[in-house]
Enzyme design. Structure first.
Site, PDB file in Angstrom:
ATOM      1  N   SER A 134       0.648   3.553  -3.179  1.00 36.59           N
ATOM      2  CA  SER A 134      -0.034   4.527  -4.035  1.00 36.59           C
ATOM      3  C   SER A 134      -1.344   5.012  -3.420  1.00 36.59           C
ATOM      4  O   SER A 134      -2.061   4.259  -2.750  1.00 36.59           O
ATOM      5  CB  SER A 134      -0.340   3.907  -5.394  1.00 36.59           C
ATOM      6  N   ASN A 158       8.703   4.077 -16.121  1.00 38.17           N
ATOM      7  CA  ASN A 158       9.982   4.119 -16.840  1.00 38.17           C
ATOM      8  C   ASN A 158      10.471   5.548 -17.042  1.00 38.17           C
ATOM      9  O   ASN A 158      11.672   5.774 -17.167  1.00 38.17           O
ATOM     10  CB  ASN A 158       9.839   3.372 -18.167  1.00 38.17           C
ATOM     11  N   GLU A 159       9.549   6.503 -17.029  1.00 38.28           N
ATOM     12  CA  GLU A 159       9.999   7.898 -17.125  1.00 38.28           C
ATOM     13  C   GLU A 159      10.739   8.282 -15.842  1.00 38.28           C
ATOM     14  O   GLU A 159      11.790   8.926 -15.884  1.00 38.28           O
ATOM     15  CB  GLU A 159       8.804   8.849 -17.336  1.00 38.28           C
ATOM     16  N   GLY A 183       0.805  -1.220   0.000  1.00 36.59           N
ATOM     17  CA  GLY A 183       0.000   0.000   0.000  1.00 36.59           C
ATOM     18  C   GLY A 183       0.833   1.264   0.000  1.00 36.59           C
ATOM     19  O   GLY A 183       1.083   1.859   1.047  1.00 36.59           O
ATOM     20  N   GLU A 189      15.687  -5.288  -4.672  1.00 41.96           N
ATOM     21  CA  GLU A 189      14.765  -6.336  -5.125  1.00 41.96           C
ATOM     22  C   GLU A 189      13.996  -5.918  -6.363  1.00 41.96           C
ATOM     23  O   GLU A 189      13.627  -6.742  -7.177  1.00 41.96           O
ATOM     24  CB  GLU A 189      13.756  -6.678  -4.028  1.00 41.96           C
TER      25      GLU A 189
HETATM   26  C1  LIG Z   1      -0.456  -3.561 -12.587  1.00 45.13           C
HETATM   27  C2  LIG Z   1      -0.168  -2.552 -11.530  1.00 45.13           C
HETATM   28  C3  LIG Z   1       0.031  -2.978 -10.244  1.00 45.13           C
HETATM   29  C4  LIG Z   1       0.280  -2.054  -9.226  1.00 45.13           C
HETATM   30  N1  LIG Z   1       0.410  -2.511  -7.948  1.00 45.13           N
HETATM   31  C5  LIG Z   1       0.581  -1.617  -6.936  1.00 45.13           C
HETATM   32  C6  LIG Z   1       0.625  -2.063  -5.588  1.00 45.13           C
HETATM   33  O1  LIG Z   1       0.538  -3.253  -5.297  1.00 45.13           O
HETATM   34  N2  LIG Z   1       0.754  -1.143  -4.609  1.00 45.13           N
HETATM   35  C7  LIG Z   1       0.872   0.185  -4.890  1.00 45.13           C
HETATM   36  O2  LIG Z   1       1.018   0.965  -3.964  1.00 45.13           O
HETATM   37  N3  LIG Z   1       0.828   0.649  -6.165  1.00 45.13           N
HETATM   38  C8  LIG Z   1       0.678  -0.226  -7.194  1.00 45.13           C
HETATM   39  N4  LIG Z   1       0.609   0.219  -8.497  1.00 45.13           N
HETATM   40  C9  LIG Z   1       0.642   1.651  -8.753  1.00 45.13           C
HETATM   41  C10 LIG Z   1       1.940   2.143  -9.360  1.00 45.13           C
HETATM   42  O3  LIG Z   1       2.958   2.156  -8.406  1.00 45.13           O
HETATM   43  C11 LIG Z   1       1.667   3.533  -9.950  1.00 45.13           C
HETATM   44  O4  LIG Z   1       0.789   3.347 -11.020  1.00 45.13           O
HETATM   45  C12 LIG Z   1       2.917   4.227 -10.427  1.00 45.13           C
HETATM   46  O5  LIG Z   1       3.727   4.610  -9.358  1.00 45.13           O
HETATM   47  C13 LIG Z   1       2.570   5.480 -11.264  1.00 45.13           C
HETATM   48  O6  LIG Z   1       1.681   6.300 -10.615  1.00 45.13           O
HETATM   49  P1  LIG Z   1       0.339   6.780 -11.344  1.00 45.13           P
HETATM   50  O7  LIG Z   1      -0.338   5.580 -11.858  1.00 45.13           O
HETATM   51  O8  LIG Z   1      -0.381   7.651 -10.406  1.00 45.13           O
HETATM   52  O9  LIG Z   1       0.811   7.608 -12.597  1.00 45.13           O
HETATM   53  P2  LIG Z   1       1.239   9.136 -12.626  1.00 45.13           P
HETATM   54  O10 LIG Z   1       2.224   9.399 -11.573  1.00 45.13           O
HETATM   55  O11 LIG Z   1       0.026   9.976 -12.692  1.00 45.13           O
HETATM   56  O12 LIG Z   1       1.978   9.177 -14.014  1.00 45.13           O
HETATM   57  C14 LIG Z   1       1.284   9.234 -15.283  1.00 45.13           C
HETATM   58  C15 LIG Z   1       2.335   9.485 -16.372  1.00 45.13           C
HETATM   59  O13 LIG Z   1       3.065  10.678 -16.092  1.00 45.13           O
HETATM   60  C16 LIG Z   1       4.434  10.424 -16.022  1.00 45.13           C
HETATM   61  N5  LIG Z   1       5.101  11.242 -15.009  1.00 45.13           N
HETATM   62  C17 LIG Z   1       4.692  11.501 -13.742  1.00 45.13           C
HETATM   63  N6  LIG Z   1       5.606  12.212 -13.089  1.00 45.13           N
HETATM   64  C18 LIG Z   1       6.636  12.409 -13.940  1.00 45.13           C
HETATM   65  C19 LIG Z   1       7.897  13.058 -13.853  1.00 45.13           C
HETATM   66  N7  LIG Z   1       8.328  13.649 -12.738  1.00 45.13           N
HETATM   67  N8  LIG Z   1       8.690  13.037 -14.949  1.00 45.13           N
HETATM   68  C20 LIG Z   1       8.284  12.421 -16.074  1.00 45.13           C
HETATM   69  N9  LIG Z   1       7.127  11.805 -16.226  1.00 45.13           N
HETATM   70  C21 LIG Z   1       6.308  11.790 -15.168  1.00 45.13           C
HETATM   71  C22 LIG Z   1       4.528   8.951 -15.657  1.00 45.13           C
HETATM   72  O14 LIG Z   1       5.779   8.402 -16.010  1.00 45.13           O
HETATM   73  C23 LIG Z   1       3.372   8.384 -16.416  1.00 45.13           C
HETATM   74  O15 LIG Z   1       3.770   8.146 -17.737  1.00 45.13           O
HETATM   75  C24 LIG Z   1       0.357  -0.677  -9.530  1.00 45.13           C
HETATM   76  C25 LIG Z   1       0.190  -0.257 -10.846  1.00 45.13           C
HETATM   77  C26 LIG Z   1      -0.065  -1.177 -11.847  1.00 45.13           C
HETATM   78  C27 LIG Z   1      -0.257  -0.677 -13.235  1.00 45.13           C
END
Ligand SMILES: Cc1cc2nc3c(=O)[nH]c(=O)nc-3n(C[C@H](O)[C@H](O)[C@H](O)COP(=O)(O)OP(=O)(O)OC[C@H]3O[C@@H](n4cnc5c(N)ncnc54)[C@H](O)[C@@H]3O)c2cc1C
Lengths: 348, 387
Positions: free
Chosen positions: B128, B371-372, B126, B243
């Site tokens: 996000s 990846n960004e 937990g 990891e």
């Molecule tokens: C299949 C899956 C499983 C997951 N499991 C978990 C889990 O178990 N626990 C958990 O806590 N979270 C989990 N996540 C969440 C995951 O960690 C987040 O989706 C991730 O950190 C990105 O956050 P966001 O989705 O809010 O995207 P955003 O942060 O809103 O990003 C959207 C886009 O903007 C880009 N962006 C944002 N900030 C920047 C920056 N500073 N520079 C350049 N580009 C930027 C991103 O790279 C992306 O392309 C999971 C996600 C997926 C898809």
């Protein structure tokens, strides 16, 4: 399983890097472009004093008896400075070939190769033009399925100008009446082994070249300001360089494994080399592409040093087997019935 | 340099191979994104643990085998080769387990590790929140200290496998005045606690692979805190650090995908020969998967000789996630008109599990730090480019 270099190997790499970076400056490279041979006997002498010309020569012939694994890190450093002298060919390709040819030829030339008195250069059918033929005291040349050992003065060479002013390339004709030193099946297996070593040399140098282009670009983009900040702080610029770093990082281990396979004379050395050359040259080509982009118009000039490394990277990608040739090797291996693929197959 | 396995390593390989041969279920389990499949996978974890194959890198005293990284890679190779089930408890075993060993009290280790190993406790992560994705330091869910309890309020989201998981580990803001990385605390929360609502979120395949979790005055004992109060960021970074690369996605997984891709290509060669790019992409898949394997072995050997992993580890996440996406994209091209068909569709002969894999590969560049974000880290920390 120990996929690391020894402390000695790493220390040697460090000291060779220190020497090369100090000596082979871009200014010195540029000065060499305007000389007759483009090669510098004094520098070759210095390389010999460091033990580099003797590295792969067997001990009984006055060398250090080392192999491709010992040399591969040094070849990377040669790439990093775009070394013009034919050291990689001499130590990694020609000297081992001379050993394989054996006999009087080897007994006569190996001691001279060790001291650096003789520069030995090898080339195979796939080399359309022969690099550094003009300074080769002994040229080991494969043409039409036969190997020839030609001393300087016994063959004529005609210069082919390259876009890379650091490269000296020649069309070489085998003189009429020259006797072959190897033919038939033996010539074929010598060709494969030589091609593997030559391609490994390109791959290792490509790693160094890619790193050099990254370093130049990181420096330039830290210094150059637009919109009131260093352009290197812009994400689009950063990501260009990060993309190169990723490809370069994953090209290293394949090159090191290929060096091991060559040193061990492994049956799968051809595949390992093909993989290494494809990965490394692709990383270097990406480094070239992204580096010129982040340099802006400066990158398109003769004045800025980037092109020294860029042009060499482009050339190496198509030397000692172009990408298509090496892809064929990969395809033949992986699309065969019973190919060893998948988890656990890598080190079988 | 010596690129051959020792006799001991080969014996280890034979042992795990034989065990898997005898124990991997003949019928593939249902996906753990269904209730039934989740239960099946939980039982599989118990079976693995009985054979002491559950957590091979854990110390022997905790039910592991104290394996080094090379043995871990061998284990993974055999595991994927055997087509053994995916690990429903990977968050626990690979992420929380090692963190507990480093930061947990003796009492916490005794309380959590055996249950994790036996598959009794399945863990969800937990981090996000709706307002904290890439910017994890923007976490707003709070844990307010009251005596020997924390009272948790707020919302977590995208929590993988949380729908049927037993526990959640994550970060909460214990200091309401704090900002960014400070004032966050790492807390372990039983998901059955009153005040918690878990709402499943269907993923691209329609199954609830992750969930959002609402906390409404949820009481958790202070003994569930891992590390010091306010020091959660450092604990979380340890969890996400090394990891993230080596353990999260070992090369075996991608080498098996590449192998299957070569098979798929050869089985369909006649129909795809008009597109030479497909052949090129299949070769590329092989090359990249092999390079990933070679690099991982090289890193593992370096680390086992006392080397340190540096910022170059951020290249790892980009490399495998893009490789996975490219391989599955290639499989989709090979399958052509069959690519969109679900496996049970009448015309879907020979489609295997490629569609599932393709869907999942879309998430690789997003989860575990997009990846960004990884590219920013590489540029700034590995290459030293200006912020
Ligand atoms: C299949 C899956 C499983 C997951 N499991 C978990 C889990 O178990 N626990 C958990 O806590 N979270 C989990 N996540 C969440 C995951 O960690 C987040 O989706 C991730 O950190 C990105 O956050 P966001 O989705 O809010 O995207 P955003 O942060 O809103 O990003 C959207 C886009 O903007 C880009 N962006 C944002 N900030 C920047 C920056 N500073 N520079 C350049 N580009 C930027 C991103 O790279 C992306 O392309 C999971 C996600 C997926 C898809």
């Amino acid at each position: 399983m120990d996929f690391t270099f020894s402390e000695d190997q790493l220390l040697f790499q460090d000291s060779v890097r220190g020497f090369l970076v100090n000596e082979i400056t871009p200014e010195r490279l540029r000065a060499g472009w305007d000389t007759d041979t483009g090669r510098d006997p004094a520098l070759w002498q210095q390389l010999a004093e460091l033990g580099l010309t003797a590295l792969t020569v067997p001990e009984e012939h006055g060398g250090l008896g080392m192999n491709a694994v010992d040399f591969v890190l040094l070849a990377q450093e040669c790439g990093y400075v775009a070394l013009p002298e034919p050291l990689v060919n001499h130590a990694l390709v020609a000297v081992p070939l001379l050993q394989d040819l054996g006999g009087e030829l080897a007994a006569r030339w190996l001691p001279l190769a060790a001291t650096g008195e003789a520069r030995i250069v090898a080339a195979v059918e796939q080399n359309l033009v022969v690099e550094d033929a003009h300074v080769a005291d002994l040229l080991l040349l494969e043409r039409d399925g036969q190997w020839y050992a030609l001393e300087q003065g016994q063959f004529s060479c005609e210069r082919n100008e390259s876009v890379d002013p650091g490269r000296r390339l020649f069309s070489v004709a085998v003189p009429a009446g020259a006797t072959a030193v190897a033919s038939g099946a033996q010539a074929g297996s010598l060709r494969s082994a030589t091609l593997n070593r030559g391609a490994l040399g390109c791959a290792a140098q490509a790693l160094g070249l890619a790193q050099r282009m990254i370093d130049l670009s990181v420096q330039y983009t830290a210094d150059r300001k637009q919109f009131g900040k260093p352009i290197g702080s812009f994400q689009a610029v950063k990501h260009h360089m990060a993309n190169v770093a990723v490809r370069l990082e994953y090209a290293k281990a394949p090159v090191h494994r290929a060096a091991y396979a060559v040193a061990e004379d492994a049956a799968a050395a051809g595949l390992a080399v093909a993989q290494a050359k494809l990965m490394a040259c692709e990383a270097a080509n990406l480094a070239a592409k992204n580096s010129i982009q982040v340099h802006g118009a400066m990158g398109y000039t003769w004045e800025v040093d980037l092109h020294i490394f860029m042009k060499k990277a482009w050339a190496l990608a198509n030397t000692w087997g172009d990408a298509g040739w090496h892809k064929q090797q990969v395809a033949a291996a992986i699309f065969a019935d019973g190919a060893a693929l998948g988890a656990g197959a890598t080190f079988q | 340099m010596q690129l051959a396995f020792t006799e001991q390593q080969q014996a280890f390989r034979s042992e795990i191979r034989a065990w898997l041969k005898a124990n991997v279920p003949a019928e593939p389990l249902r996906t753990f994104d269904t209730e039934e499949g989740f239960q099946q996978h939980r039982e599989w974890e118990a079976t693995l643990n009985q054979g002491r194959w559950g957590m091979v890198t854990w110390p022997e005293a905790l039910g592991g085998r104290g394996c080094d990284l090379i043995e871990w890679l061998i284990f993974e190779e055999e595991y994927y080769r055997a087509g053994a089930p995916l690990r429903v408890n990977q968050n626990g075993i690979f992420l929380l387990g090692p963190t507990l060993m480093e930061y947990g009290s003796e009492e916490q280790k005794a309380r959590f590790l055996p249950a994790m190993a036996e598959g009794r406790d399945i863990w969800a992560q937990g981090w996000s929140e709706p307002g904290a994705g890439s910017d994890m330091a923007a976490i707003r869910s709070t844990a307010q200290r009251q005596g020997d309890k924390y009272i948790i309020n707020g919302q977590k989201t995208w929590s993988t496998r949380a729908v049927w998981a037993d526990w959640l580990f994550g970060m909460f803001r214990t200091d309401p005045e704090s900002e960014r990385h400070r004032g966050l605390t790492f807390i372990l929360v039983p998901l059955k606690t009153p005040g918690i609502t878990v709402r499943p979120i269907p993923q691209l395949d329609g199954l609830p692979g992750f969930a959002e979790i609402f906390f409404d005055n949820v009481e958790v004992d202070v003994s569930n805190r891992l590390g010091e109060e306010g020091a959660g960021w450092a604990v979380a970074m340890a969890t996400a650090g090394f990891e993230r690369g080596l353990m999260l996605r070992s090369p075996a997984r991608f080498q098996e995908t590449a192998r299957r891709l070569v098979e798929l290509y050869r089985a369909n060669e006649a129909s795809v020969s008009h597109d030479p790019q497909v052949r090129e992409a299949v070769m590329r898949a092989y090359l990249d998967a092999e390079s990933y394997c070679l690099s991982t072995y090289q890193t593992a050997c370096r680390l086992s000789q006392g080397g340190k992993i540096g910022a170059e580890s951020s290249t790892n996440k980009i490399f495998w996630s893009e490789l996975d996406q490219n391989m599955h994209a290639t499989a989709m091209s090979i399958l052509g008109a069959r690519a969109e068909l679900l496996p049970h569709a009448p015309a879907a002969s020979g489609v295997g599990h490629w569609l599932d894999g393709w869907l999942f590969s879309q998430s690789g560049p997003i989860y575990a730090g997009t990846n960004e974000i990884q590219r920013n880290i590489i540029a700034e920390r590995m290459l030293g480019m200006p912020r």
